[in-house]
Design a protein around this motif. Structure first.
Motif, short mmCIF file in Angstrom:
data_model
loop_
_atom_site.label_atom_id
_atom_site.label_comp_id
_atom_site.label_asym_id
_atom_site.label_seq_id
_atom_site.Cartn_x
_atom_site.Cartn_y
_atom_site.Cartn_z
N LEU A 102 17.67 -0.21 -33.66
CA LEU A 102 17.72 -0.38 -32.22
C LEU A 102 16.28 -0.46 -31.73
CD1 LEU A 102 19.37 -0.43 -29.57
CD2 LEU A 102 19.00 2.05 -29.44
N LEU A 103 15.95 -1.53 -31.05
CA LEU A 103 14.60 -1.75 -30.52
C LEU A 103 14.66 -1.61 -29.00
CD1 LEU A 103 11.63 -2.77 -30.72
CD2 LEU A 103 12.56 -5.09 -30.64
N THR A 104 13.81 -0.75 -28.46
CA THR A 104 13.81 -0.51 -27.02
C THR A 104 12.42 -0.77 -26.45
OG1 THR A 104 15.52 1.19 -27.23
CG2 THR A 104 14.25 1.18 -25.20
N ILE A 125 15.15 -13.21 -39.08
CA ILE A 125 15.01 -12.14 -38.10
C ILE A 125 15.84 -12.49 -36.88
CG2 ILE A 125 13.40 -10.96 -36.54
CD1 ILE A 125 11.24 -11.32 -38.63
N GLU A 126 16.48 -11.49 -36.30
CA GLU A 126 17.28 -11.71 -35.10
C GLU A 126 17.11 -10.55 -34.13
OE1 GLU A 126 21.99 -11.94 -33.76
OE2 GLU A 126 21.39 -12.68 -35.72
N LEU A 127 16.94 -10.88 -32.87
CA LEU A 127 16.99 -9.93 -31.76
C LEU A 127 18.21 -10.27 -30.90
CD1 LEU A 127 13.38 -9.68 -30.23
CD2 LEU A 127 14.57 -7.93 -31.55
N GLN A 128 19.01 -9.28 -30.60
CA GLN A 128 20.20 -9.48 -29.76
C GLN A 128 20.20 -8.42 -28.68
OE1 GLN A 128 22.77 -11.99 -30.42
NE2 GLN A 128 23.31 -11.47 -28.33
N ARG A 129 20.09 -8.83 -27.43
CA ARG A 129 20.03 -7.84 -26.34
C ARG A 129 21.37 -7.10 -26.25
NH1 ARG A 129 18.86 -8.92 -19.92
NH2 ARG A 129 18.74 -6.72 -19.31
N THR A 130 21.28 -5.78 -26.08
CA THR A 130 22.49 -4.97 -26.03
C THR A 130 22.84 -4.63 -24.59
OG1 THR A 130 21.19 -2.92 -26.25
CG2 THR A 130 21.99 -3.95 -28.26
N VAL A 144 14.19 -12.49 -18.75
CA VAL A 144 14.34 -11.51 -19.82
C VAL A 144 15.01 -12.17 -21.03
CG1 VAL A 144 15.41 -9.32 -20.50
CG2 VAL A 144 14.47 -9.60 -18.20
N PRO A 145 14.49 -11.99 -22.24
CA PRO A 145 15.13 -12.56 -23.42
C PRO A 145 16.52 -11.99 -23.64
CG PRO A 145 12.88 -11.88 -23.93
CD PRO A 145 13.21 -11.32 -22.57
N ARG A 146 17.44 -12.87 -24.05
CA ARG A 146 18.78 -12.43 -24.45
C ARG A 146 18.90 -12.39 -25.97
NH1 ARG A 146 23.56 -14.97 -20.71
NH2 ARG A 146 22.76 -14.33 -18.66
#
Length: 217
Positions: free
Chosen positions: A50-52, A212-217, A191-193
């Protein structure tokens, strides 16, 4: 006659442009599911955390975030896992989102290379679909990072979301990191999604490549 001209003007195609810029406020918090699947040709390294991002300063000259992660790294099979402790970095940015210095936390060249993949820089001025923009980091002796270019292209805008393709390339190093992928950006807020990319030579290790993947929660 004036009414006719006005009607024709309203019917003419509009040249829509998009700023794609996040304007953070102190106290803003955004969380993402971060997934990294890499291989060195023998072992896989699955990294899910989890990246915050928490904005701790926002002024006209730029902003700072506290970036924190917590989660699990799996190397090889599911039974061989390493729990990673919560990690924090304090990072500064220019108003357009270009990453500056890491002020606190891991300040290694590898950390800079990693973080640079995870942050979107908006164009200097609003762009139309199909337009491109780019920016560069110069070589830096203090943080020991190479000259790096990122190129963007706004591919499409649909349902309030902009799709932006990008390439990342380092120069003049023995083992350069490179990547290509896409961002999904909320048109209204900037804001990135989501971000997905394929990376080669991850943080300067020529043996490591993957996704690599970022997925907004």
């Amino acid at each position: 006659m004036n009414a006719l001209l006005l009607s024709l003007a309203l019917l003419a195609p509009q040249d829509d442009t998009y700023a794609l810029r996040w304007v953070p406020k102190k106290g803003d918090v955004h969380s993402f599911q971060y997934t990294r699947n890499l291989t060195d040709g023998r072992n896989t390294r699955d990294h899910r955390v989890l990246l915050t991002w928490e904005v701790n300063m926002a002024i006209p000259e730029g902003f700072q975030i506290i970036s924190s992660t917590s989660g699990v790294i799996r190397i090889g099979n599911q039974t061989n896992k390493q729990d990673i402790a919560d990690q924090q970095r304090q990072i500064e940015f220019s108003p357009d989102g270009k990453m500056g210095r890491i002020l606190r936390g891991d300040m290694s060249p590898e950390s800079y290379k990693h973080e640079r993949l995870l942050h979107f820089k908006s164009p200097d001025k609003p762009v139309k679909v199909g337009e491109r923009w780019k920016f560069s980091w110069l070589p830096h002796s203090t943080n020991r990072t190479p000259a790096t270019d990122i190129n963007y292209r706004l591919v499409k805008v649909a349902n309030g979301v902009a799709t932006v393709e990008f390439t990342y390339k380092e120069h003049s190093v023995t083992s350069p990191q490179s990547a290509n992928g896409r961002w999904l950006i909320d048109v209204k807020t900037g804001v990135p999604r989501e971000m997905t990319c394929s990376v080669r030579g991850f943080v300067g290790n020529p043996a490591l490549s993957g996704d690599i993947e970022l997925q907004r929660t």
